[in-house]
Design a protein around this motif. Structure first.
Motif, PDB file in Angstrom:
ATOM      1  N   UNK A 144       0.792  -1.228   0.000  1.00 23.46           N
ATOM      2  CA  UNK A 144       0.000   0.000   0.000  1.00 23.46           C
ATOM      3  C   UNK A 144       0.829   1.285   0.000  1.00 23.46           C
ATOM      4  N   UNK A 145       2.157   1.197  -0.269  1.00 22.07           N
ATOM      5  CA  UNK A 145       2.967   2.419  -0.242  1.00 22.07           C
ATOM      6  C   UNK A 145       2.486   3.425  -1.290  1.00 22.07           C
ATOM      7  N   UNK A 146       2.184   2.961  -2.505  1.00 16.91           N
ATOM      8  CA  UNK A 146       1.515   3.738  -3.558  1.00 16.91           C
ATOM      9  C   UNK A 146       2.320   4.910  -4.111  1.00 16.91           C
ATOM     10  N   UNK A 147       3.600   5.033  -3.773  1.00 21.54           N
ATOM     11  CA  UNK A 147       4.364   6.193  -4.247  1.00 21.54           C
ATOM     12  C   UNK A 147       4.423   6.249  -5.766  1.00 21.54           C
ATOM     13  N   UNK A 148       4.770   5.136  -6.399  1.00 18.93           N
ATOM     14  CA  UNK A 148       4.907   5.124  -7.845  1.00 18.93           C
ATOM     15  C   UNK A 148       3.582   5.404  -8.542  1.00 18.93           C
ATOM     16  N   UNK A 149       2.509   4.848  -8.014  1.00 16.14           N
ATOM     17  CA  UNK A 149       1.194   5.104  -8.610  1.00 16.14           C
ATOM     18  C   UNK A 149       0.839   6.586  -8.501  1.00 16.14           C
ATOM     19  N   UNK A 150       1.136   7.202  -7.354  1.00 15.96           N
ATOM     20  CA  UNK A 150       0.855   8.625  -7.180  1.00 15.96           C
ATOM     21  C   UNK A 150       1.689   9.469  -8.136  1.00 15.96           C
ATOM     22  N   UNK A 151       2.944   9.092  -8.318  1.00 15.49           N
ATOM     23  CA  UNK A 151       3.824   9.813  -9.232  1.00 15.49           C
ATOM     24  C   UNK A 151       3.247   9.783 -10.648  1.00 15.49           C
ATOM     25  N   UNK A 241      12.117   7.680  -9.831  1.00 13.81           N
ATOM     26  CA  UNK A 241      10.947   6.859  -9.571  1.00 13.81           C
ATOM     27  C   UNK A 241      10.226   6.484 -10.846  1.00 13.81           C
ATOM     28  N   UNK A 242      10.107   7.446 -11.769  1.00 17.65           N
ATOM     29  CA  UNK A 242       9.465   7.110 -13.038  1.00 17.65           C
ATOM     30  C   UNK A 242      10.302   6.095 -13.810  1.00 17.65           C
ATOM     31  N   UNK A 243      11.627   6.231 -13.739  1.00 12.67           N
ATOM     32  CA  UNK A 243      12.493   5.253 -14.399  1.00 12.67           C
ATOM     33  C   UNK A 243      12.246   3.847 -13.893  1.00 12.67           C
ATOM     34  N   UNK A 244      12.001   3.710 -12.587  1.00 12.03           N
ATOM     35  CA  UNK A 244      11.678   2.396 -12.022  1.00 12.03           C
ATOM     36  C   UNK A 244      10.409   1.826 -12.664  1.00 12.03           C
ATOM     37  N   UNK A 245       9.379   2.681 -12.796  1.00 10.92           N
ATOM     38  CA  UNK A 245       8.122   2.224 -13.396  1.00 10.92           C
ATOM     39  C   UNK A 245       8.344   1.808 -14.846  1.00 10.92           C
ATOM     40  N   UNK A 246       9.075   2.630 -15.595  1.00 17.15           N
ATOM     41  CA  UNK A 246       9.293   2.355 -17.018  1.00 17.15           C
ATOM     42  C   UNK A 246      10.063   1.063 -17.228  1.00 17.15           C
ATOM     43  N   UNK A 247      11.045   0.787 -16.355  1.00 19.25           N
ATOM     44  CA  UNK A 247      11.801  -0.456 -16.489  1.00 19.25           C
ATOM     45  C   UNK A 247      10.959  -1.659 -16.086  1.00 19.25           C
ATOM     46  N   UNK A 252      11.107   0.705 -20.966  1.00 21.42           N
ATOM     47  CA  UNK A 252      12.464   1.255 -21.011  1.00 21.42           C
ATOM     48  C   UNK A 252      13.458   0.103 -21.106  1.00 21.42           C
ATOM     49  N   UNK A 253      14.235   0.096 -22.160  1.00 20.70           N
ATOM     50  CA  UNK A 253      15.216  -0.962 -22.392  1.00 20.70           C
ATOM     51  C   UNK A 253      16.551  -0.338 -22.774  1.00 20.70           C
ATOM     52  N   UNK A 254      17.526  -1.175 -23.104  1.00 19.81           N
ATOM     53  CA  UNK A 254      18.819  -0.675 -23.550  1.00 19.81           C
ATOM     54  C   UNK A 254      18.676   0.129 -24.842  1.00 19.81           C
ATOM     55  N   UNK A 255      17.674  -0.218 -25.652  1.00 15.40           N
ATOM     56  CA  UNK A 255      17.484   0.444 -26.938  1.00 15.40           C
ATOM     57  C   UNK A 255      16.428   1.544 -26.902  1.00 15.40           C
ATOM     58  N   UNK A 256      15.591   1.544 -25.879  1.00 11.32           N
ATOM     59  CA  UNK A 256      14.449   2.468 -25.858  1.00 11.32           C
ATOM     60  C   UNK A 256      14.461   3.295 -24.580  1.00 11.32           C
ATOM     61  N   UNK A 257      14.452   4.608 -24.726  1.00  8.61           N
ATOM     62  CA  UNK A 257      14.424   5.526 -23.587  1.00  8.61           C
ATOM     63  C   UNK A 257      12.990   5.976 -23.352  1.00  8.61           C
ATOM     64  N   UNK A 258      12.558   5.914 -22.088  1.00  8.45           N
ATOM     65  CA  UNK A 258      11.241   6.423 -21.702  1.00  8.45           C
ATOM     66  C   UNK A 258      11.446   7.342 -20.499  1.00  8.45           C
ATOM     67  N   UNK A 259      10.946   8.571 -20.577  1.00  8.84           N
ATOM     68  CA  UNK A 259      11.161   9.548 -19.517  1.00  8.84           C
ATOM     69  C   UNK A 259       9.845  10.262 -19.215  1.00  8.84           C
ATOM     70  N   UNK A 260       9.794  10.991 -18.095  1.00  2.99           N
ATOM     71  CA  UNK A 260       8.537  11.665 -17.740  1.00  2.99           C
ATOM     72  C   UNK A 260       7.974  12.534 -18.850  1.00  2.99           C
ATOM     73  N   UNK A 261       8.826  13.182 -19.631  1.00  2.00           N
ATOM     74  CA  UNK A 261       8.323  14.068 -20.679  1.00  2.00           C
ATOM     75  C   UNK A 261       7.545  13.301 -21.740  1.00  2.00           C
TER      76      UNK A 261
END
Length: 313
Positions: A144-151, A241-247, A252-261
């Motif tokens: 129930x920490x929910x930090x990533x979901x809130x982000x 934190x968003x990087x954690x979600x994307x991975x 998000x992979x070695x070939x694909x970058x995913x960022x908050x923007x």
């Protein structure tokens, strides 16, 4: 000319940086970051017996830029990343440039240092509805920490990383999950505004607020996503934190970058599709420029100049 101590130079230069930030020439986050880096230089140089600005040599600067550091969990990093080294170099260049302008020194210890190479940037990602569903699913791991979901919920509401870093429980209006909203005061380049929340985001933020207030044992405002001590660290925590979600989602992979923007771009396209109004994209994302809104929404909203002075669409 009296030989200026590094700590005295920092006081003078930091005052100039603050004035420039107030005038919109620098962000306050950059001022805080540069100040922290120069404070570390002060301690590092003192350990080498150098306390004055003129004592900072090219070798000392090179050692400082390459010096081991700590990650956000305070673990030692023996070989700092290229981005960290570029930040250190940029801060010292700004320090000596301003110090020379103020007449505090004539030293230029970075002038002959070689540039720090950049790795080729991965291409940004155009997220689809299915991708966002994946992000939502994997952001809910760790309840129930929910930090990533809130982000993620705040990103999907249209907040930017600096705004998310500052968001608190008091800025949520969750009395009705179907008409919920979040207020942000804006940031250096964005305006204050109220952003509507979809049902998933409202529920994620309701759970996060309940968890934080229960854990704190108080009704005092709590920051929703990060408790880092500085604006720079808070914003870095949001991006991490968003990087954690994307991975976790596999996007998000070695070939694909995913960022908050990328989420912001997704929301810009979505708002434009739903409303047909570029001005609404700008309002929801806190932008003062329709050009910026069009760029985020991937919209060619002005025809190319055909020699007859075309008007904005």
């Amino acid at each position: 000319m009296a030989r200026t101590k590094i700590k005295d130079a920092l006081v003078c230069v930091a005052r100039v940086w603050q004035l420039r930030a107030a005038a919109g020439e620098l962000s306050f986050e950059t001022v805080n970051l540069y100040t922290q880096i120069v404070e570390r230089l002060l301690r590092f140089a003192a350990a080498q017996g150098a306390t004055r600005l003129d004592d900072v040599t090219a070798d000392l600067v090179a050692y400082f830029i390459q010096a081991p550091g700590h990650d956000r969990r305070q673990r030692i990093i023996l070989n700092p990343a290229a981005g960290t080294r570029r930040q250190r170099r940029s801060a010292l260049e700004a320090l000596f440039t301003e110090a020379r302008a103020l007449g505090l020194t004539t030293a230029a210890p970075l002038v002959d240092l070689p540039p720090i190479p950049r790795s080729p940037r991965k291409r940004g990602t155009e997220l689809s509805d299915a991708d966002v569903q994946l992000l939502r699913f994997h952001s809910e791991r760790g309840m129930p920490d929910t930090r990533h979901a809130a982000l993620l919920a705040l990103l999907l509401a249209g907040l930017h990383s600096a705004e998310i870093a500052a968001a608190t429980t008091d800025e949520l209006n969750l009395l009705d999950l179907f008409q919920a909203e979040v207020w942000t005061d804006g940031a250096t380049r964005t305006r204050g505004r109220s952003c509507p929340l979809d049902e998933w985001s409202a529920r994620a933020l309701w759970l996060r607020r309940a968890h934080l207030l229960r854990s704190a044992g108080t009704s005092s405002p709590q920051r929703l996503v990060t408790a880092a001590s500085s604006a720079y660290r808070s914003q870095a925590s949001v991006c991490s934190g968003f990087g954690d979600i994307a991975r976790r989602s596999g996007l998000a992979t070695q070939e694909r970058r995913v960022e908050p923007k990328d989420v912001t771009r997704y929301m810009a396209r979505k708002i434009l599709y739903e409303t047909g109004q570029l001005s609404e994209v700008a309002r929801r994302l806190g932008l003062s420029s329709l050009d910026s809104a069009a760029a985020l929404a991937d919209l060619q909203w002005k025809p190319e100049d055909d020699g007859e002075g075309g008007e904005a669409a």
